[in-house]
Structures are given as C-alpha cells and as structure tokens.
Design a protein around this motif. Sequence first.
Motif, PDB file in Angstrom:
ATOM      1  N   ASP A 198     -65.936  -4.662  -0.165  1.00  0.00           N
ATOM      2  CA  ASP A 198     -67.159  -3.892  -0.397  1.00  0.00           C
ATOM      3  C   ASP A 198     -67.978  -4.479  -1.543  1.00  0.00           C
ATOM      4  O   ASP A 198     -68.414  -3.779  -2.461  1.00  0.00           O
ATOM      5  CB  ASP A 198     -66.832  -2.426  -0.702  1.00  0.00           C
ATOM      6  CG  ASP A 198     -66.082  -1.720   0.419  1.00  0.00           C
ATOM      7  OD1 ASP A 198     -65.773  -2.372   1.438  1.00  0.00           O
ATOM      8  OD2 ASP A 198     -65.814  -0.525   0.292  1.00  0.00           O
ATOM      9  N   ALA A 231     -64.332  -2.411  -4.540  1.00  0.00           N
ATOM     10  CA  ALA A 231     -63.104  -1.743  -4.096  1.00  0.00           C
ATOM     11  C   ALA A 231     -62.068  -2.828  -3.838  1.00  0.00           C
ATOM     12  O   ALA A 231     -62.386  -4.031  -3.835  1.00  0.00           O
ATOM     13  CB  ALA A 231     -63.358  -0.925  -2.830  1.00  0.00           C
ATOM     14  N   ASP A 273     -63.261   5.748  -1.346  1.00  0.00           N
ATOM     15  CA  ASP A 273     -64.691   5.639  -1.103  1.00  0.00           C
ATOM     16  C   ASP A 273     -65.491   5.616  -2.401  1.00  0.00           C
ATOM     17  O   ASP A 273     -65.115   6.247  -3.391  1.00  0.00           O
ATOM     18  CB  ASP A 273     -65.165   6.817  -0.252  1.00  0.00           C
ATOM     19  CG  ASP A 273     -64.547   6.802   1.135  1.00  0.00           C
ATOM     20  OD1 ASP A 273     -64.745   5.806   1.846  1.00  0.00           O
ATOM     21  OD2 ASP A 273     -63.857   7.782   1.503  1.00  0.00           O
ATOM     22  N   ASP A 274     -66.600   4.896  -2.377  1.00  0.00           N
ATOM     23  CA  ASP A 274     -67.567   4.912  -3.470  1.00  0.00           C
ATOM     24  C   ASP A 274     -68.126   6.334  -3.597  1.00  0.00           C
ATOM     25  O   ASP A 274     -68.578   6.917  -2.623  1.00  0.00           O
ATOM     26  CB  ASP A 274     -68.688   3.927  -3.143  1.00  0.00           C
ATOM     27  CG  ASP A 274     -69.644   3.695  -4.304  1.00  0.00           C
ATOM     28  OD1 ASP A 274     -69.949   4.660  -5.039  1.00  0.00           O
ATOM     29  OD2 ASP A 274     -70.114   2.564  -4.462  1.00  0.00           O
ATOM     30  N   SER A 278     -61.300   2.546  -4.466  1.00  0.00           N
ATOM     31  CA  SER A 278     -62.648   2.228  -4.918  1.00  0.00           C
ATOM     32  C   SER A 278     -62.671   2.101  -6.436  1.00  0.00           C
ATOM     33  O   SER A 278     -62.036   2.882  -7.151  1.00  0.00           O
ATOM     34  CB  SER A 278     -63.631   3.312  -4.478  1.00  0.00           C
ATOM     35  OG  SER A 278     -64.911   3.085  -5.049  1.00  0.00           O
TER      36      SER A 278
END
Length: 486
Positions: free
Chosen positions: A268, A272, A65-66, A176
């Motif tokens: 994304d 990512a 995840d960011d 990410s």
Amino acid sequence: MGRESVTLGGEMTLHISTDAPRFRLRFYRLGDTLAFVGESGEFPGGVHPAPDHPDGLPGRASPADDWEWPPLTLPVPEEWNQGIHLVEFVECGAPGGRGNPPLLDLGHLEGYAREFFVVRPRVAGSRSRILYKKSTFTRHAYNRSDRPGLDRAVSLYDHPVHRPGGAGEPRGHKVSLHRPGGVIDLAYWDAPFIGWLERHGYPVEYATDLDLHEDPGLLASYDLLLSVGHDEYWSGRMRAHAEAFVREGGNIAFLSANTCWWRVHPTDGNTAFVSDTDHHVGEEYPHLPATDQWWTPSPDGVGNPENSLTGVSFRNGGMWAAADWPGDRPRFGYTVQHAGHWIYEGTGLRDGSAGGTPDRLGAGTSLIGYEVDGAAYAYDDAGTARATGEDGTPESFLILGIHVLEPVHDDFHHFKWGHWNTVVREETITSPHAATMGLYTAPGPTGGTVFTAGTTDWPVVCGHEQDPAVVRVTRNLLDRLRHRLR
C-alpha cells in the motif's frame, strides 16, 4: 504520523481525531532529557471513526486498514536538532479538558496522546558516522491502537487480520502503519540508551526501518549501524542492504534480540506490511507453515537463517514469560569467555583460564532477557563454548559471553510460568539453548564486524548504568566500530 521519518526543513504530516473543539501540539526532542522545542497554535478538532474490524468483531477496530483520518501538515524547523522527537496532543476548550498540563519529562514519556518521529539531517552522515535504526516495523506489529479509556487490542498479536493474498498483495497477516497508538517501546528500550549516548558524547543520526527498506544507499554514509532493543520484523530489502553494508566494510552492533525473526512485505505504498506468521486468528491458524520465518527452509519458510547476518537466533535462545511485562528475571549475567579480547578491555573481568571461576558480565542485573538469542555451540576440551555453525552462524563467530537457559519448553503458545522458554529449533541442534554474546568479521578483504548482545535489555542495563562492566563493554564497542576497520 503520515511518515515517521522527516527531514530538517521539510514537512511532517499528523492525523488526529478528537472530540475536543480545539487542540494544540507540543514538540520535544529525546536525549539526555526530554527537551521542549516548541508548540503549535490551536487547530479545530473533529471526531473521525475507526474502521470496523473486517471479521466483524464487536468493539474492535481494524489493525489492517488505513484509518484515513484527515492530514495536518506542519513544517519541520531548520533550527531543530536531528534526532528522535515527540509530539504531544493537548486539548483546548473541552469540558474537563487538561487545558495547560505540565510539560512531559522522561518520567512521563510512556503513554497515549503522543507520538514519536525521527528527524533526519538534510545530508546523511553530516553529523555522525553512527546510524541508530529505530525498529518501527516491530513497533507497528505490537501497536494495539489503544487510547486512554479504550482498550482496542488490535494488532498483529491481538485480533489480527489475515489476508489470502492476490492482486499484487502477498498472503499473510496485515498491519497498517496509519493507525493511532502511543509511546511504549521507545520509553523502555530506546530512551535510556539514547540518553546514555548523549551523556557520553556519542553523536548519532537516526533512521527508521522504512528508511533502510527504501534506500539502498542509506548505509553508505555510515560506518556503524545500531539495532537496539526489540528488532523482530525485517523486510527483505532491509536485510539485503545491511548485508551489503557489512560486505563492504560497514559494522553493525545488534544491541537487541529476537532480531530479524519474521520477514515483512511493505504494501500500500509502504503504509502497511504483510507477514505470514504463526499468529492465531480467533482459535485457528489461518496458514501453516508460516512462510515468512527467516530461518525455516524453503518452501516452508524463507530459507535464509537470520544468524548468517546477526550471528545468533531466537530459536536457540528464549524468553521470560511473565504477566507483568517484562517481569522480574534471573540475574546471572553472561559467563565471560576470552577476557583478553578488546571487548573486555578495562573491565577487569576474568574468564577462569587461570584456574578460577569465570566472572559474569551484568551479574545482579536483568541483563539476560526478556528475550534472548543464541548460537548453536559445543564445549571444547578447555570448557569454552564455541559456535558450531550448524545453524547458519558464521564460522568466525566468537562467543564472548554465554548463559545457558534452563528449563526449556518448546511450545510457544503454552509457556511455563516463571521459566525461560523457547519457540522452535531444528531437531539436529543438540546444544542447550543459551543467550549468546559475541561477534564475527565478515570474510573477504573488506568485510566489516558484526557484534551481537544477544539480549533485548542490553540498552536498558547500559542506559541506566546498572553495571559498570556492561557500560565499559559498550564504550569499547562503539569506540572501535564507529569507524570502519578496513
């Protein structure tokens, strides 16, 4: 970094979390030295949490995840020189903070609280016809998001996250690009070779994997593409753009290994990527076969062997398993073949064709490894190793140096201590695994030349000038391929 590639006169975006009340940033350019190029003013600090691991692992953050730390956008001065730059984080005003630490140098390049980024010229090819591609997808795959005093150990290899796919996202392990980390691979592979290039008068321009992925016209401004060190993860567009470049007369030097082993799918908004690999999640394989392996026949893999581009493959090579990476290794070097070839000009090396024992390129150094690629081969009546092409290697591939790896162990997850090992290979390939150096010319009236060193540590041995013959071979290579031959 918001994006690892920026343009002179443009902007860079940084994302910083700190418990220091204030901080400032120092900037450096990597070359023959680590040159200090400027320092920012002070900015207010702020702590921002890391996202929890989606599998609920205590003490682990998410590699998928960011991290969504707030952006800090700064100008990229026009007066800077293009190249690879570093930004160093310096605490201000914190109890026990570093205050005014000494400037970094090449001996202290590796570490945390720093990040690298590529600065590109406004006009591609305006400073050099050689493009140095920094293998940033591979860097992110291994980035563990650690920091001083905190071993997060979250990456594609450590506590990875596998997503089932759907809603426009492919199935696979997700990583990410918007996570913190540090400078490791740059210090080991790239820094010595970049310094060597500058000392010996080879100007180059730089780009990242994402630049090559996004821009089908990027390589048109260059005559030679360099892949350096460990270049394991490639997107389909990266590969298509490189193959078109060679067909149209461009040259590539793979001074790298384990090259183009896994395919990645940027997602994304290209912040990512996803890759369906064979990495464990906990004690399980979330999905087998790993469908993003380039060489494995479709539908179990991509069905496009990497050695049709590079000439060699990790499945015919191997690696050195050591607890202390990269570990000490055999120091045999490559057995020389075709010593009259232009690649060996000025080295004085012999291939044994006059009845003597062939010389070894890089003997006494750890040139072979820590990972190596090879081609399927057979020996002719004169005892010369020749590529068979049965694994996808181009028919014109000329083996210039070879080192047979023994013993071989075929289980990637249970390496034998202190021996060369391999990952996987086709059952039909009977030649022993061997590190392979060589080149080929693409077919057709405009085909370019592709050279492969077949080893990750070529830029280390050359960069530190540990072997005069390796240095001379590199110079021969650059001097010939820096301009299109057709």
